[in-house]
Design a protein around this motif. Structure first.
Motif, PDB file in Angstrom:
ATOM      1  N   HIS A 134       0.859  -1.185   0.000  1.00  0.00           N
ATOM      2  CA  HIS A 134       0.000   0.000   0.000  1.00  0.00           C
ATOM      3  C   HIS A 134       0.893   1.233   0.000  1.00  0.00           C
ATOM      4  O   HIS A 134       2.050   1.192   0.427  1.00  0.00           O
ATOM      5  CB  HIS A 134      -0.900   0.011   1.251  1.00  0.00           C
ATOM      6  N   TRP A 135       0.335   2.345  -0.490  1.00  0.00           N
ATOM      7  CA  TRP A 135       1.081   3.592  -0.443  1.00  0.00           C
ATOM      8  C   TRP A 135       1.217   4.031   1.010  1.00  0.00           C
ATOM      9  O   TRP A 135       0.226   4.131   1.732  1.00  0.00           O
ATOM     10  CB  TRP A 135       0.372   4.681  -1.253  1.00  0.00           C
ATOM     11  N   GLN A 136       2.437   4.284   1.437  1.00  0.00           N
ATOM     12  CA  GLN A 136       2.698   4.745   2.791  1.00  0.00           C
ATOM     13  C   GLN A 136       2.562   6.267   2.837  1.00  0.00           C
ATOM     14  O   GLN A 136       3.175   6.978   2.039  1.00  0.00           O
ATOM     15  CB  GLN A 136       4.103   4.335   3.235  1.00  0.00           C
TER      16      GLN A 136
END
Length: 279
Positions: free
Chosen positions: A88-90
């Motif tokens: 997932h995009w952090q």
């Protein structure tokens, strides 16, 4: 292209070739006409599909060459790589704007394209020196230098050239995200790959610079002796000889080099920048 969607895609890893006579798994780096293999494919955007074993309609695909628009392959989808579901995009507190503001500049990617020997690297080097002298934070990604490290595993087939540009474009995007002014000096012969690089960047961040030097002049200069070897058949897949170069049709900057010194060209480039308040 699948039954449900189409998107840009890249064959990222050829696992093995299948011998159609005995179904043996054979090591291979490429597939020729009518050969069969197992590979990983990375798509630009997610697509909906079913495994071919469950649904032959939504589990099949074809590959269309972005340059010739010809169908170059067909396949069956076995399963997803099971990677995208687990990443997932952090969310990060320090972003591009903060990094750029600290450097007091606007991030930009100046993408120099042109034939080998056109003067790209010389002009890019002088351009960076001028920007650096005015306090800008810069970095050059040069085609030869990158092939000594990040892209040392790639050759010069059309497929390898595409992957070469894909990797460099991703690195340039990360450097722009760090707030830098990135100068990319690559032949980058295919318009589709340059367009792909542009689409990775924010609006107005990508500046295509066409270093326009005629083939005859590049071959006359031949600074690395490559044209002579290519014309003698000693080097295969050489851009301009037996591999095509697709000149930009509407670059942001068009540098015609004949009769001009590198210093004069860089002065014109700097003037263009000052007029538009870029970088």
């Amino acid at each position: 292209r699948t039954e449900t969607d189409q998107t840009s895609a890249t064959v990222t890893d050829l696992k093995y070739r299948i011998n159609v006579n005995d179904f043996a798994h054979e090591a291979a780096k490429s597939l020729e006409m009518n050969e069969v293999g197992i590979c990983n494919i990375s798509t630009r955007t997610p697509i909906a599909f079913d495994p071919f074993a469950e649904n032959r309609t939504t589990g099949a695909f074809i590959l269309i060459d972005r340059i010739s628009n010809a169908t170059v392959g067909a396949g069956m989808i076995l399963h997803s790589l099971r990677r995208a579901e687990n990443i997932h995009w952090q969310s990060l507190d320090v972003g591009k704007r903060v990094r750029a503001d600290m450097k007091n500049q606007r991030p930009a990617v100046f993408w120099f394209t042109g034939l080998s020997g056109s003067g790209k690297s010389t002009i890019a080097n002088l351009f960076e020196k001028k920007l650096f002298a005015t306090g800008r934070h810069t970095y050059i990604l040069d085609g030869d230098n990158v092939r000594h490290g990040l892209n040392r595993d790639l050759g010069f087939t059309d497929a390898d050239r595409v992957e070469n540009i894909r990797r460099v474009a991703e690195v340039a995007r990360l450097m722009a995200d760090a707030g830098l002014i990135v100068i990319v000096s690559f032949i980058s012969p295919f318009s589709a790959e340059r367009r792909m690089a542009r689409e990775l960047m924010a609006d107005g961040e990508f500046v295509e610079v066409f270093v326009d030097t005629p083939f005859e002049e590049c071959a006359r200069r031949d600074p690395k002796g490559l044209y002579a070897r290519a014309l003698n058949g000693e080097i295969k897949n050489f851009t301009g000889v037996d591999s095509p170069y697709e000149a930009p049709e509407t670059p942001e900057i068009h540098l015609q080099t004949l009769g001009k010194s590198a210093e004069e060209i860089v002065d014109a480039l700097e003037h263009w920048l000052n007029e538009r308040d870029i970088a």
